[in-house]
Design an enzyme around this catalytic site. Structure first.
Site, short mmCIF file in Angstrom:
data_model
loop_
_atom_site.label_atom_id
_atom_site.label_comp_id
_atom_site.label_asym_id
_atom_site.label_seq_id
_atom_site.Cartn_x
_atom_site.Cartn_y
_atom_site.Cartn_z
N GLY A 43 5.24 2.29 0.67
CA GLY A 43 5.86 1.22 -0.13
C GLY A 43 5.01 -0.03 -0.13
N GLY B 277 3.89 -2.98 1.08
CA GLY B 277 3.98 -3.70 2.35
C GLY B 277 3.39 -5.09 2.29
N LYS C 184 -0.44 -9.49 -4.64
CA LYS C 184 -0.86 -8.74 -3.45
C LYS C 184 -1.30 -9.75 -2.40
CE LYS C 184 -4.04 -4.95 -2.31
NZ LYS C 184 -5.02 -4.05 -2.95
N ASP D 285 1.00 -7.63 8.32
CA ASP D 285 1.46 -9.01 8.18
C ASP D 285 1.83 -9.36 6.74
OD1 ASP D 285 -1.00 -9.02 7.01
OD2 ASP D 285 -1.87 -10.57 8.29
N ARG E 21 -2.25 -8.89 -9.93
CA ARG E 21 -2.78 -7.74 -10.67
C ARG E 21 -1.84 -7.38 -11.81
NH1 ARG E 21 -3.92 -3.11 -6.26
NH2 ARG E 21 -1.67 -3.03 -6.02
N ARG F 18 3.07 5.42 -8.65
CA ARG F 18 2.00 6.24 -8.10
C ARG F 18 2.48 7.67 -7.92
NH1 ARG F 18 -0.30 1.92 -4.91
NH2 ARG F 18 0.57 0.05 -5.85
N ASP G 238 -0.83 7.76 -2.67
CA ASP G 238 -0.17 6.48 -2.98
C ASP G 238 -1.12 5.54 -3.70
OD1 ASP G 238 -1.27 6.73 -0.23
OD2 ASP G 238 -1.01 4.56 -0.21
N ASP H 269 -5.76 0.08 -6.64
CA ASP H 269 -5.92 -0.14 -5.20
C ASP H 269 -7.39 -0.09 -4.77
OD1 ASP H 269 -3.31 -0.64 -4.98
OD2 ASP H 269 -2.83 0.95 -3.57
#
Ligand code: AMP
Ligand code: MG
Length: 491
Positions: free
Chosen positions: A84, A86, A107, A119, A170, A177, A246, A256
């Site tokens: 997911g 994060g 992001k 984090d 983005r 995905r 993913d 990604d």
């Protein structure tokens, strides 16, 4: 920035509603005015301070209903049922001037339910890398997520040491995905798999709605787009680095950008990513990994193809079997174009000619990009320009033999030399985001808060196919001491 959000209608199983965690002192590094101009609204007229507030997540438009998406995924072959967003937050859909919609995501925007031990933040280096590489990919005509904005957060993030943090915005045709489907399939929740498939078809593949078996056609379309996408990567010497399920978009866009890199010296099985210890995602593994990932997608969609499992498997297998020929076709067509071969000729012979060039390049680790750039300047009748190409090969005689075969093959061509050269130069870039250049950019930004090298490189990459006077340092491969051996994900 008015945003809609149809993903929200899918229901709570699909996401966590969560707002970005504000950052201390956002400052705009870059805003993509060309991209922003494609959207309705007046993003481009806002001043830098407001853009920094918006694209750090500190200030959201009242229409925004932010969320973190749930997904699963195979990471280096191991299934993880719960990944997911994060450190990403989905802001919603922007409407383009032509009526289409694009998804927007931050992001580095803080922790979510899916952060696990992370984090939720992004380091500045990876933000700059993603901005440069994704925008370069776009200019190289490769389907990709785009970068809309990058900001510094004014907060340090802890990696091996404290380093400056950043947020990248983005834009994509979709952030769904392969792993989004796996998430529900792994729970046996095929009701949700179907909902997600319907959402994807409506959003990204509306032409499939009327077909007999839209879900099978969805797989077929995704297979086709991925095969073509990976063929394009191969033609540019691009190594994604982390082709986990993913990190594979259902829209057929490159997504990604982590420890990705363009090859300098050619090697069939080049790996740059330091996390890819066994070379699972090496350059020449990418086509087969693409199929592996698509097979995971097919498995997740299986019950949608037919109630009868055997029949569903047979249908899926039939579609997956077409991947190899989609890939081969796209690869051969693209490589022929790179070599200036447009006349009808024997597939196997052209393929052998192209592969023998790659083998020669691998022998001496000839620079991938420069080999094709120099090749696209050569003449058919004379060898007066061959010298530049010779410099890339330790034993020029080997490339001379190849050039002899190539020139023989060119006799089938009907175009003039200058026409062929122009065509070749329109597909063989001069400038790619070279790893050592990106490192220089990141060092200047992280160590000295100096963004001039970033902007300079970005400007050059806006025009990858045209020679830019005075910019030869961007065209050259790294000197031995500049060579970057490994790239870091920087999470
Ligand atoms: P990636 O390899 O970057 O595609 O990320 C894989 C998974 O790790 C995704 O679920 C990410 O959201 C999560 N992740 C990566 N970095 C962080 C981070 N700094 N904080 C929280 N989650 C992260
Ligand atoms: Mg990812």
């Amino acid at each position: 920035m008015v945003l809609s959000n149809r993903y929200l209608n899918l229901g709570e199983r699909f996401y966590q509603r969560i707002a970005p965690a504000p950052v201390a002192k956002p400052a705009l590094i870059i805003f993509n005015h060309d991209l922003a101009a494609q959207f309705k609204g007046s993003l481009s007229t806002l001043d830098d301070a407001i853009l920094a507030e918006m694209f750090s997540g500190n200030q959201l438009h009242e229409s925004c209903q932010p969320l973190a998406m749930a997904y699963a995924g195979h990471q280096f072959g191991q299934f993880n049922p719960q990944l997911g967003d994060g450190r990403a937050i989905y802001l919603g859909e922007l409407t383009r001037q032509d009526g289409g919609v694009m998804d927007v995501q931050l992001k580095g925007s803080g922790r979510t339910r899916f952060s696990r031990n992370g984090d939720g933040r992004a380091a500045l280096g990876p933000v700059l890398r993603e901005y440069l590489v994704s925008e370069a990919m776009h200019k190289l005509h490769v389907p990709t997520t785009r970068a809309l904005a990058a900001v510094t957060s004014g907060e340090p993030v802890m990696r091996e040491q404290f380093i400056p943090g950043g947020v990248i915005t983005r834009v994509a045709s979709s952030f769904i995905r392969v792993g989004s489907f796996q998430y529900f399939a792994a729970q046996g929740d095929y009701h949700s798999v179907k909902r997600l498939a319907d959402y994807v078809i409506e959003r990204n593949y509306p032409e499939l709605t009327q077909l007999d078996n839209p879900y099978l056609s969805l797989l077929e379309s995704i297979v086709q787009r991925q095969a073509r996408l990976i063929a394009q990567w191969m033609q540019l010497g691009f190594i994604h680095g982390v082709m986990n399920t993913d990190n594979m978009s259902i829209a057929g866009e490159t997504i990604d950008y982590g420890p990705c890199a363009f090859m300098d010296g050619y090697r069939h099985n080049q790996v740059y990513s330091y996390i890819d210890q066994y070379g699972r995602y090496a350059y020449n593994q990418q086509p087969s990994i693409g199929l592996w990932n698509l097979t995971r997608l097919a498995e997740s969609l299986l019950p949608l193809f037919d109630d009868d499992t055997d029949k569903a498997v047979a249908l899926a297998k039939n579609v997956l079997d077409q991947y190899a020929s989609h890939y081969e076709q796209a690869w051969l067509a693209g490589m022929r174009a790179k070599c200036g071969l447009s006349a009808c000729a024997d597939d196997a012979e052209d393929k052998a000619l192209i592969e023998s060039l790659l083998d020669l390049m691998a022998d001496t680790r000839a620079d991938f990009t420069l080999t094709f750039y120099y090749l696209s300047q050569l003449n058919t009748q004379t060898d007066d320009k061959d010298q530049a190409l010779h410099t890339l090969f330790t034993r020029p005689a080997t490339i001379d033999t190849w050039l002899k075969h190539w020139r023989e093959r060119l006799r089938l061509e009907t175009h003039s030399d200058s026409e062929r050269q122009a065509r070749m130069q329109s597909v063989n870039p001069i400038y790619i985001p070279r790893n050592h250049q990106i490192e220089t950019v990141i060092r200047a930004a992280e160590d000295n808060n100096d963004f001039a090298p970033f902007h300079a490189l970005h400007v050059v990459l806006q025009n990858p196919f045209h020679y830019q006077a005075g910019k030869d340092n961007y065209l050259l491969p790294p000197k031995p001491e500049e060579e970057v051996q490994q790239t870091f994900c920087g999470t």
